[in-house]
Design an enzyme around this catalytic site. Structure first.
Site, PDB file in Angstrom:
ATOM      1  N   SER A 225       0.843  -1.349  -0.013  1.00 14.17           N
ATOM      2  CA  SER A 225       0.075   0.024   0.061  1.00 14.17           C
ATOM      3  C   SER A 225       0.772   1.113  -0.079  1.00 14.17           C
ATOM      4  O   SER A 225       1.725   1.410  -0.898  1.00 14.17           O
ATOM      5  CB  SER A 225      -1.160  -0.048   1.289  1.00 14.17           C
ATOM      6  OG  SER A 225      -2.088   0.813   0.992  1.00 14.17           O
ATOM      7  N   ASP A 444      -9.660  -6.870  -4.307  1.00 19.98           N
ATOM      8  CA  ASP A 444      -8.622  -5.711  -3.762  1.00 19.98           C
ATOM      9  C   ASP A 444      -9.614  -4.539  -4.142  1.00 19.98           C
ATOM     10  O   ASP A 444     -10.040  -4.298  -5.340  1.00 19.98           O
ATOM     11  CB  ASP A 444      -7.517  -5.674  -4.318  1.00 19.98           C
ATOM     12  CG  ASP A 444      -6.496  -4.871  -3.889  1.00 19.98           C
ATOM     13  OD1 ASP A 444      -6.884  -3.990  -2.986  1.00 19.98           O
ATOM     14  OD2 ASP A 444      -5.104  -5.243  -3.951  1.00 19.98           O
ATOM     15  N   HIS A 491      -7.274  -5.996  -0.191  1.00 21.62           N
ATOM     16  CA  HIS A 491      -6.257  -5.113  -0.307  1.00 21.62           C
ATOM     17  C   HIS A 491      -4.880  -5.719   0.487  1.00 21.62           C
ATOM     18  O   HIS A 491      -3.870  -5.578   0.170  1.00 21.62           O
ATOM     19  CB  HIS A 491      -6.711  -3.890   0.460  1.00 21.62           C
ATOM     20  CG  HIS A 491      -5.697  -2.699   0.583  1.00 21.62           C
ATOM     21  ND1 HIS A 491      -4.958  -2.523  -0.689  1.00 21.62           N
ATOM     22  CD2 HIS A 491      -5.259  -1.983   1.623  1.00 21.62           C
ATOM     23  CE1 HIS A 491      -4.072  -1.430  -0.381  1.00 21.62           C
ATOM     24  NE2 HIS A 491      -4.143  -1.399   0.972  1.00 21.62           N
TER      25      HIS A 491
END
Length: 518
Positions: A225, A444, A491
């Site tokens: 991320s 995701d 995610h």
């Protein structure tokens, strides 16, 4: 095809079936499942961050007693609503603690928890590393977490990834996050582009200084991320350091659709709101049934109050600190959804860990509004820059022989005190590309299309650079890009689909080792 078991009628009374359905419905819409009493007890106890990190790492196989230094998060906070400052390391505590795994079929391995001091005031990085005892270190893997998180979230990856022979693994807490020290975050630039660069430098300059302190010439860098975003920024500013770049659901690749047309709003599924509303249990259940949870992006306006708070640099963790006894309950709204697919002891430990980090002094978290626009789109999208990774001019590589360490009983307290007389500077050279691997979850909320667009730009750049190259230059070029989708994962691909994730990363590590042998 339904199984015979599922085809059998439910023997329970209809009222009982309705009651269970109502309970499930109530549970699924309970935004803050932690009770007031439990939340108050957790706030009052104020578990130290070191204790919470230790608890999470205790789930690592063959490591029943993980080492945990106590230079930060040593003392609990008094229950007065004031957060842990962690502005400076507690030097009265050992900066490095180590342990050897027990009955380890893939060992022997030595695990270390360290606080690595950097230059300047109150700058130190929390580090967790794994070393294969008795083997020469030929490659290094460095792991960076996402926004507001910490290295403990990778607890399902450390053991598997450290099985690779000839590799040493390091996981770091970014400066101002996790259990790294939390100096005041200040941006002095007034220009937007300069402010973005300054915010990026705040993190990546610390990473580069850590590399020098650890005397590492080259390494494979993996970031999740926001950590993936910073990994790209690092590769562009410090060329010649990386063997490979692994980006796990990286933030900031695609352009904001509103930059193309002012009439468009941000796709709902690609905003950070999905991080707090996506139920991992529901995602996994849908994946098991073969039903896709991915839907076409829905366009909707962002609330004005959200834009105002974002631009005012009010982070989500500010509310946790302001809320006092309600803080643990607020955090449970995220942890209950994000870790719902895990066994209860693990999800509980991760909740405690998350709360212990969220309630600390605000620092690196304040970089977010400089780097991202409201939601999840970068102010300086990586899609405009990622093709330059591995194609930079290497001007002044730092010879590792020029780094002298201070003689100290604790190697975590190393410092550069004398650069000495380095070898004559070699002529500037261009990088010959590096492999870039982008991993996304099957479900995701980060848009995988951004990864595919990035791959196309990277491939086009490689074709342009090698258009008039000699056969030898083409053979020496290492540039490549691939996009991998991890099944039944959201995610947090490293946690949701950890088994497949570990296998994919291990394969990339092996490929790097084989390339180095050639």
């Amino acid at each position: 095809m339904a199984s015979a078991a599922s085809a059998q009628p439910d023997p329970r009374p209809f009222a009982a079936q309705q009651a269970q359905a109502a309970d499930k419905h109530k549970q699924s819409f309970s935004y803050f499942p932690l009770g007031y009493k439990e939340g108050f007890s957790q706030w009052w106890a104020s578990m130290p961050a070191a204790t919470a990190e230790h608890s999470v790492l205790s789930f690592i196989p063959y490591l029943q007693q993980p080492p945990t230094h106590q230079q930060t998060g040593k003392e609990p906070t008094a229950p007065d609503g004031q957060p842990d400052s962690l502005a400076a390391a507690d030097t009265s505590q050992a900066a490095q603690v180590s342990a050897t795994s027990v009955d380890d079929p893939y060992g022997p391995r030595r695990w270390r928890s360290s606080m690595v001091r950097l230059s300047g005031d109150n700058r130190a990085l929390n580090e967790f590393s794994v070393e294969r005892i008795g083997e020469p270190v030929e490659n290094n893997l460095v792991v960076l977490h996402g926004y507001g998180a910490g290295l403990g979230f990778f607890y399902k990856n450390f053991e598997a990834l450290s099985r690779a022979r000839g590799w040493q693994l390091y996981a770091l807490d970014l400066l101002g996050m996790g259990r790294s020290t939390r100096p005041p975050f200040k941006i002095h630039a007034k220009d937007r582009e300069q402010a973005i660069a300054e915010a990026e430098d705040w993190f990546i300059d610390a990473l580069e200084e850590w590399r020098v302190r650890r005397n590492i010439d080259r390494f494979t860098l993996m970031g999740h991320s926001l950590g993936g975003y910073m990994a790209v920024a690092y590769a562009l500013k410090y060329p010649g350091r990386l063997d490979k770049l692994i980006l796990a659901s990286p933030v900031g690749i695609p352009k904001d659709p509103r930059a193309v047309s002012a009439d468009l709003d941000e796709p709902a599924e690609s905003t950070m709101a999905a991080e707090f509303t996506q139920d991992q249990n529901a995602t996994t259940a849908a994946a098991d049934s073969g039903v896709s949870t991915r839907t076409p992006p829905l366009l909707r306006p962002l609330p004005k109050w959200f834009n105002y708070l974002w631009d005012a640099n009010v982070s989500p963790f500010t509310f946790v600190r302001w809320s006092g006894p309600l803080g643990p309950r607020l955090v449970s709204g995220w942890t209950s959804r994000r870790f719902s697919h895990l066994p209860q002891p693990e999800s509980k430990a991760l909740h405690d860990y998350a709360y212990s980090l969220f309630r600390m002094r605000g620092s690196g978290e304040y970089a977010l509004s400089y780097i991202l626009a409201p939601g999840a789109y970068a102010r300086s999208p990586l899609i405009n820059r990622i093709h330059g990774v591995g194609r930079q001019l290497v001007r002044e590589p730092i010879p590792s022989a020029s780094v002298n360490k201070v003689a100290a009983p604790d190697p975590a307290l190393t410092a550069v005190t004398n650069v000495g007389h380095p070898d004559p500077k070699p002529a500037p050279r261009m990088e010959t590309g590096i492999p870039i691997v982008m991993l996304y979850g099957e479900h995701d909320w980060m848009d995988v299309d951004g990864g595919h667009d990035a791959k196309r730009k990277i491939d086009d750049e490689r074709e342009r650079v090698l258009k008039d190259a000699t056969p030898e230059q083409k053979l020496a070029d290492r540039g490549s890009a691939k996009v991998v989708v991890i099944k039944q994962a959201g995610h947090h691909v490293y946690l949701d689909g950890w088994e497949e994730f570990n296998k994919v990363v291990m394969d990339e590590m092996k490929a790097t080792s084989h390339e180095a042998e050639r």
